[in-house]
Scaffold this motif. Structure first.
Motif, PDB file in Angstrom:
ATOM      1  N   LEU A 101       0.823  -1.208   0.000  1.00  0.00           N
ATOM      2  CA  LEU A 101       0.000   0.000   0.000  1.00  0.00           C
ATOM      3  C   LEU A 101       0.857   1.258   0.000  1.00  0.00           C
ATOM      4  CD1 LEU A 101      -2.796   1.293   0.179  1.00  0.00           C
ATOM      5  CD2 LEU A 101      -2.669   1.074   2.664  1.00  0.00           C
ATOM      6  N   ALA A 102       1.925   1.227   0.790  1.00  0.00           N
ATOM      7  CA  ALA A 102       2.817   2.380   0.811  1.00  0.00           C
ATOM      8  C   ALA A 102       3.463   2.592  -0.568  1.00  0.00           C
ATOM      9  CB  ALA A 102       3.886   2.180   1.879  1.00  0.00           C
ATOM     10  N   THR A 103       3.843   1.459  -1.207  1.00  0.00           N
ATOM     11  CA  THR A 103       4.449   1.557  -2.540  1.00  0.00           C
ATOM     12  C   THR A 103       3.445   2.105  -3.560  1.00  0.00           C
ATOM     13  OG1 THR A 103       5.858  -0.336  -2.021  1.00  0.00           O
ATOM     14  CG2 THR A 103       5.648   0.276  -4.337  1.00  0.00           C
ATOM     15  N   MET A 104       2.196   1.573  -3.500  1.00  0.00           N
ATOM     16  CA  MET A 104       1.173   2.036  -4.431  1.00  0.00           C
ATOM     17  C   MET A 104       0.808   3.499  -4.187  1.00  0.00           C
ATOM     18  SD  MET A 104      -1.356  -1.268  -4.585  1.00  0.00           S
ATOM     19  CE  MET A 104      -2.476  -0.429  -5.696  1.00  0.00           C
ATOM     20  N   SER A 105       0.812   3.913  -2.932  1.00  0.00           N
ATOM     21  CA  SER A 105       0.513   5.318  -2.635  1.00  0.00           C
ATOM     22  C   SER A 105       1.561   6.234  -3.250  1.00  0.00           C
ATOM     23  CB  SER A 105       0.451   5.525  -1.115  1.00  0.00           C
ATOM     24  OG  SER A 105      -0.589   4.757  -0.555  1.00  0.00           O
ATOM     25  N   ALA A 106       2.822   5.785  -3.159  1.00  0.00           N
ATOM     26  CA  ALA A 106       3.896   6.589  -3.758  1.00  0.00           C
ATOM     27  C   ALA A 106       3.725   6.667  -5.280  1.00  0.00           C
ATOM     28  CB  ALA A 106       5.250   5.992  -3.399  1.00  0.00           C
ATOM     29  N   LYS A 107       3.383   5.500  -5.897  1.00  0.00           N
ATOM     30  CA  LYS A 107       3.176   5.502  -7.348  1.00  0.00           C
ATOM     31  C   LYS A 107       1.961   6.351  -7.717  1.00  0.00           C
ATOM     32  CE  LYS A 107       5.252   0.974  -8.288  1.00  0.00           C
ATOM     33  NZ  LYS A 107       5.002  -0.401  -8.805  1.00  0.00           N
ATOM     34  N   SER A 108       0.898   6.243  -6.896  1.00  0.00           N
ATOM     35  CA  SER A 108      -0.310   7.030  -7.178  1.00  0.00           C
ATOM     36  C   SER A 108      -0.026   8.523  -7.123  1.00  0.00           C
ATOM     37  CB  SER A 108      -1.403   6.657  -6.174  1.00  0.00           C
ATOM     38  OG  SER A 108      -2.548   7.427  -6.374  1.00  0.00           O
ATOM     39  N   GLN A 109       0.795   8.923  -6.166  1.00  0.00           N
ATOM     40  CA  GLN A 109       1.151  10.335  -6.066  1.00  0.00           C
ATOM     41  C   GLN A 109       1.898  10.798  -7.314  1.00  0.00           C
ATOM     42  OE1 GLN A 109       0.233  12.498  -3.856  1.00  0.00           O
ATOM     43  NE2 GLN A 109       1.378  14.191  -4.767  1.00  0.00           N
ATOM     44  N   ALA A 110       2.842   9.947  -7.769  1.00  0.00           N
ATOM     45  CA  ALA A 110       3.592  10.293  -8.977  1.00  0.00           C
ATOM     46  C   ALA A 110       2.665  10.354 -10.197  1.00  0.00           C
ATOM     47  CB  ALA A 110       4.709   9.271  -9.206  1.00  0.00           C
ATOM     48  N   THR A 111       1.694   9.403 -10.239  1.00  0.00           N
ATOM     49  CA  THR A 111       0.744   9.386 -11.357  1.00  0.00           C
ATOM     50  C   THR A 111      -0.127  10.635 -11.353  1.00  0.00           C
ATOM     51  OG1 THR A 111       0.708   6.973 -11.297  1.00  0.00           O
ATOM     52  CG2 THR A 111      -1.092   8.070 -12.457  1.00  0.00           C
ATOM     53  N   ARG A 112      -0.600  11.031 -10.154  1.00  0.00           N
ATOM     54  CA  ARG A 112      -1.419  12.243 -10.072  1.00  0.00           C
ATOM     55  C   ARG A 112      -0.652  13.474 -10.534  1.00  0.00           C
ATOM     56  NH1 ARG A 112      -3.621   9.801  -5.299  1.00  0.00           N
ATOM     57  NH2 ARG A 112      -2.006  10.771  -4.028  1.00  0.00           N
ATOM     58  N   GLU A 113       0.613  13.547 -10.154  1.00  0.00           N
ATOM     59  CA  GLU A 113       1.424  14.682 -10.596  1.00  0.00           C
ATOM     60  C   GLU A 113       1.567  14.691 -12.114  1.00  0.00           C
ATOM     61  OE1 GLU A 113       5.056  14.284  -8.485  1.00  0.00           O
ATOM     62  OE2 GLU A 113       4.228  14.889  -6.532  1.00  0.00           O
ATOM     63  N   HIS A 114       1.745  13.470 -12.693  1.00  0.00           N
ATOM     64  CA  HIS A 114       1.864  13.379 -14.149  1.00  0.00           C
ATOM     65  C   HIS A 114       0.554  13.783 -14.830  1.00  0.00           C
ATOM     66  CE1 HIS A 114       3.289  12.017 -18.024  1.00  0.00           C
ATOM     67  NE2 HIS A 114       2.301  11.135 -18.119  1.00  0.00           N
ATOM     68  N   ILE A 115      -0.578  13.324 -14.266  1.00  0.00           N
ATOM     69  CA  ILE A 115      -1.884  13.671 -14.832  1.00  0.00           C
ATOM     70  C   ILE A 115      -2.131  15.172 -14.738  1.00  0.00           C
ATOM     71  CG2 ILE A 115      -4.371  13.439 -14.452  1.00  0.00           C
ATOM     72  CD1 ILE A 115      -3.877  10.525 -13.715  1.00  0.00           C
ATOM     73  N   ASN A 116      -1.759  15.773 -13.617  1.00  0.00           N
ATOM     74  CA  ASN A 116      -1.930  17.218 -13.462  1.00  0.00           C
ATOM     75  C   ASN A 116      -1.141  17.979 -14.519  1.00  0.00           C
ATOM     76  OD1 ASN A 116      -3.642  16.915 -11.275  1.00  0.00           O
ATOM     77  ND2 ASN A 116      -1.986  16.996  -9.768  1.00  0.00           N
ATOM     78  N   ALA A 117       0.076  17.473 -14.780  1.00  0.00           N
ATOM     79  CA  ALA A 117       0.888  18.125 -15.802  1.00  0.00           C
ATOM     80  C   ALA A 117       0.249  17.988 -17.182  1.00  0.00           C
ATOM     81  CB  ALA A 117       2.302  17.522 -15.809  1.00  0.00           C
ATOM     82  N   LEU A 118      -0.270  16.785 -17.484  1.00  0.00           N
ATOM     83  CA  LEU A 118      -0.920  16.576 -18.773  1.00  0.00           C
ATOM     84  C   LEU A 118      -2.188  17.414 -18.903  1.00  0.00           C
ATOM     85  CD1 LEU A 118      -0.512  12.701 -19.158  1.00  0.00           C
ATOM     86  CD2 LEU A 118       0.704  14.472 -20.413  1.00  0.00           C
TER      87      LEU A 118
END
Length: 365
Positions: A101-118
């Motif tokens: 869960l901690a690993t997925m949360s970190a990936k989710s945060q990175a994904t959200r940042e990427h989506i925000n940029a897009l």
């Protein structure tokens, strides 16, 4: 003559008889008493034997119950040991789940940042597109002539969208994603009843757009309306392969009524939609595409539950390769979350085919 003196005995016959009778009576009494005692003793012995038998049975039953209790205790001890082992496995699984869960949360945060940029890039592109549309409207206001493409029909600039053509194909995306703009709401709505699906705000907006387009087509043009999800088909089966004049109100109303009864469901195969357009005879000279994002399916239905962004782009390019040449595609995009590359891809498709691209506001048309 001298007197003879006789000695007399105290124990005479009569005394002996009395003594014998008394002794006999005593013997008889003893015998009688002894018989009664013997009978009583036998009764007591019989009672004691019954009690002993009962106690022996109780002892035997107790031993059997004791063995059963010992077996139950042994089974319970084994269950306790097994439960302790399982509890340890559960504890280990919980610990592993926390790590994942901690690993997925970190990936989710990175994904959200990427989506925000897009999304930021998408907003910039949309702003540029609106500026281009405003410039085109200004040119039309100054009396700019309508563009004409031989064999492709007349093009009419209307709110940045190019309408016109002798044979106009209206392709309407009827996949499950047309139920809402958010993925969570799409999942919820696709499990509701058919009436609720047909009344979804996004789907009603799509139908209103289709009605607006058919009302603004040139009077001398012909129309076909296709819906597509994992496959593509005419909304009215008995009009398959027939081009309907836009002035034929009866059949146009039939197609729009059938569109209103369509239930959005399944995945999105842009490949089958463009394949249907390529096989129409005579071929269309203008395509109006109503969709909300990149395709999730190819020519055949896929069993995958999820499709990555790169895979969706690949499916999009496969679909565009089967488009006939010189056939403009005018896309009206109703964006949904999680698909940031859709606007860029359909905008590029409009440039490559000589069509147009429009992302309308929520209150349009």
């Amino acid at each position: 003559m001298p007197r003879i003196r006789r000695n007399t005995s105290q124990f005479n016959l009569s005394f002996l008889d009395v003594m014998c009778c008394g002794f006999g009576a005593v013997v008889l009494l003893v015998m009688l008493l002894n018989g009664d005692m013997l009978a009583t003793r036998q009764e007591i012995v019989a009672d004691l034997r019954s009690e002993v038998t009962r106690l022996e049975r109780e002892v035997k039953t107790g031993k059997e119950y004791l063995v059963s209790l010992q077996n139950s205790m042994q089974q319970t001890e084994e269950d306790i040991v097994r439960a302790e082992g399982l509890s340890q496995l559960v504890i280990d699984s919980i610990a592993q789940a926390k790590v994942e869960l901690a690993t997925m949360s970190a990936k989710s945060q990175a994904t959200r940042e990427h989506i925000n940029a897009l999304q930021s890039d998408l907003l910039n592109l949309d702003k540029e597109n609106r500026q281009v549309g405003a410039e085109q409207q200004a040119e039309a206001a100054r009396g700019a002539q309508v563009r004409e493409f031989i064999g492709q029909g007349d093009r009419q600039y209307l709110t940045g969208l190019r309408l016109g053509g002798k044979r106009v194909l209206l392709l309407v995306d009827a996949s499950a994603s047309m139920l809402d703009e958010k993925i969570v709401n799409i999942v919820i709505r696709r499990n509701l009843d058919d009436r609720t699906k047909r009344s979804s705000p996004k789907w009603l907006r799509t139908i209103r757009t289709a009605e607006w387009l058919t009302a603004n087509l040139p009077a001398d043009s012909s129309l076909q309306i296709y819906t597509f999800n994992t496959s593509a088909a005419q909304v009215v089966p008995d009009l398959q392969g027939k081009w309907i004049a836009t002035s034929d109100n009866k059949n146009v109303d039939r197609m729009l009524a059938a569109l209103k009864q369509t239930i959005p469901q399944g995945g999105t195969s842009l490949y089958n939609a463009f394949s249907a357009a390529a096989h129409l005879q005579p071929r269309p000279d203008n395509i109006l595409l109503l969709t909300d994002g990149l395709p999730t399916q190819g020519e055949r239905v896929s069993s995958q539950n999820t499709v990555s962004g790169d895979e969706r782009l690949k499916l999009f390019h496969q679909a565009t390769r089967i488009l006939p040449k010189f056939l403009p595609v005018n896309t009206i995009l109703f964006p949904m979350e999680g698909d940031p590359m859709a606007a860029v891809s359909f905008w590029q498709l409009a440039i490559d085919t000589g069509g147009s691209f429009l992302t309308p506001t929520r209150d349009w048309p």
